[in-house]
Design an enzyme around this catalytic site. Structure first.
Site, PDB file in Angstrom:
ATOM      1  N   SER A 215      -2.879   6.853   5.984  1.00 38.95           N
ATOM      2  CA  SER A 215      -2.243   5.778   6.743  1.00 38.95           C
ATOM      3  C   SER A 215      -3.081   5.452   7.980  1.00 38.95           C
ATOM      4  CB  SER A 215      -0.829   6.193   7.175  1.00 38.95           C
ATOM      5  OG  SER A 215      -0.261   5.227   8.042  1.00 38.95           O
TER       6      SER A 215
ATOM      7  N   SER B 274       0.868   3.725   2.240  1.00 39.41           N
ATOM      8  CA  SER B 274       0.869   4.410   3.537  1.00 39.41           C
ATOM      9  C   SER B 274       2.242   4.922   3.949  1.00 39.41           C
ATOM     10  CB  SER B 274       0.327   3.481   4.627  1.00 39.41           C
ATOM     11  OG  SER B 274       1.229   2.424   4.890  1.00 39.41           O
TER      12      SER B 274
ATOM     13  N   LYS C  11       5.581   0.776   9.468  1.00 44.46           N
ATOM     14  CA  LYS C  11       5.392   2.195   9.758  1.00 44.46           C
ATOM     15  C   LYS C  11       6.713   2.738  10.306  1.00 44.46           C
ATOM     16  CE  LYS C  11       0.912   1.809   8.962  1.00 44.46           C
ATOM     17  NZ  LYS C  11       0.331   2.306   7.701  1.00 44.46           N
TER      18      LYS C  11
ATOM     19  N   SER D 285       0.835  -1.199   0.000  1.00 44.37           N
ATOM     20  CA  SER D 285       0.000   0.000   0.000  1.00 44.37           C
ATOM     21  C   SER D 285       0.869   1.247   0.000  1.00 44.37           C
ATOM     22  CB  SER D 285      -0.917   0.010   1.230  1.00 44.37           C
ATOM     23  OG  SER D 285      -0.169   0.320   2.405  1.00 44.37           O
TER      24      SER D 285
END
Length: 308
Positions: free
Chosen positions: A256, A92, A147, A90
């Site tokens: 996100s 994010s 992250k 993705s």
């Protein structure tokens, strides 16, 4: 607990290793005994070579196990304790990581864990502010998330009006530059290089300690604070990191699902530090194209290298 693929690898390694051991200790000696008996029964004549080879022939299962065990064992050890490959699914973490990036995650950067139950085997370094970390998603531990680490235990984090503030915890290792709320400076690089839906995004450079990296913001998108994680005793956009936990954000701040919405990452969920992009594919985004969207249309060689 680990993901299904890690469990499958461990079980396959154990199964093939046990078959090999069973053959070495039990089956192979029995084949040798059969050969000896056949040679005795042949009397003065010698046993034909083909017949001897047939008696010593390994079962297909044993032959397969012996051929795959060294490879599977090496792969299991490598991805469990050294490096594990991941694919970015993705956007994010844009612009740091793009869809189609294939990365290596350094497992020994943090605590070394067993590949199935994820119990700590060796205590190593702890995650640091600015690390791009892979972890088991707290709400679904079989799923891996990636992250950036923003807050470590004891930190106070505020994310207000798209601006990040950090009050670093004072510890034995950090006696200076702590205990006061600090606004993390943003330096605008460009606008319109990336889009979220139809909205242009701004690209900023942000610095966390010694780590300088780029983030994206979408000025036209409001913050959905009504969905933020609610921590007792704090404001809706404020987060105090508990002991043994970490606070993470995606670099694509308005696109996100991260710690703002589900809270903190337990230390036991940490998998490793993302350190290197080893391959990066482009994909066709034209909905009218005859080519399926999952088929690569190019390689972004310029993206290969270290992650910061």
């Amino acid at each position: 607990m680990a993901g299904y693929f890690a469990i499958f690898l461990v079980l396959l390694t154990l199964a093939s290793g046990l078959v090999w051991l069973l053959d070495a200790l039990v089956l192979a000696p029995k084949r040798q005994q059969k050969l000896a008996l056949a040679q005795s029964a042949a009397g003065g004549g010698s046993l034909p070579e083909e017949a001897g080879a047939e008696l010593l022939k390994e079962p297909q299962l044993v032959e397969t196990a012996k051929s795959i065990f060294p490879v599977i064992a090496l792969i299991t050890i490598f991805r469990s304790f050294i490096y594990e490959p991941f694919q970015i699914p993705s956007g994010s973490m844009m612009p740091t990581l793009l869809v189609g990036d294939f990365i290596l995650v350094e497992k020994f950067s943090y605590d070394v864990k067993d590949p199935v139950w994820r119990k700590t085997l060796y205590s190593n370094n702890k995650p640091q502010r600015g690390d791009v970390a892979v972890f088991k998603y707290p709400e679904q531990p079989t799923v891996d998330y990636i992250k950036r680490v923003i807050g470590v235990p004891g930190d106070r984090i505020i994310y207000r009006n798209k601006q990040l503030f950090i009050e670093k915890a004072c510890t034995d290792a950090q006696q200076t530059d702590c205990g006061k709320l600090e606004m993390i400076e943003l330096n605008l690089k460009n606008e319109g290089e990336y889009y979220q839906e139809q909205y242009p995004q701004r690209r900023y450079t942000e610095k966390l300690g010694d780590v300088e990296h780029d983030i994206l913001q979408t000025p036209a998108r409001r913050e959905h604070t009504e969905f933020f994680f609610k921590q007792r005793g704090t404001a809706i956009d404020e987060f105090v990191v508990p002991e043994g936990h970490y606070f993470v954000l995606g670099d694509n701040r308005d696109n996100s699902r991260d710690g703002r919405f589900w809270g903190f990452v337990p230390e036991d969920n940490m998998v490793g530090k993302a350190v290197f992009i080893w391959m990066s594919f482009e994909f066709n985004t034209d909905p009218n194209s005859w080519l399926p969207g999952w088929v690569p249309t190019g390689v972004r060689f310029e993206r290969l290298g270290s992650i910061r």
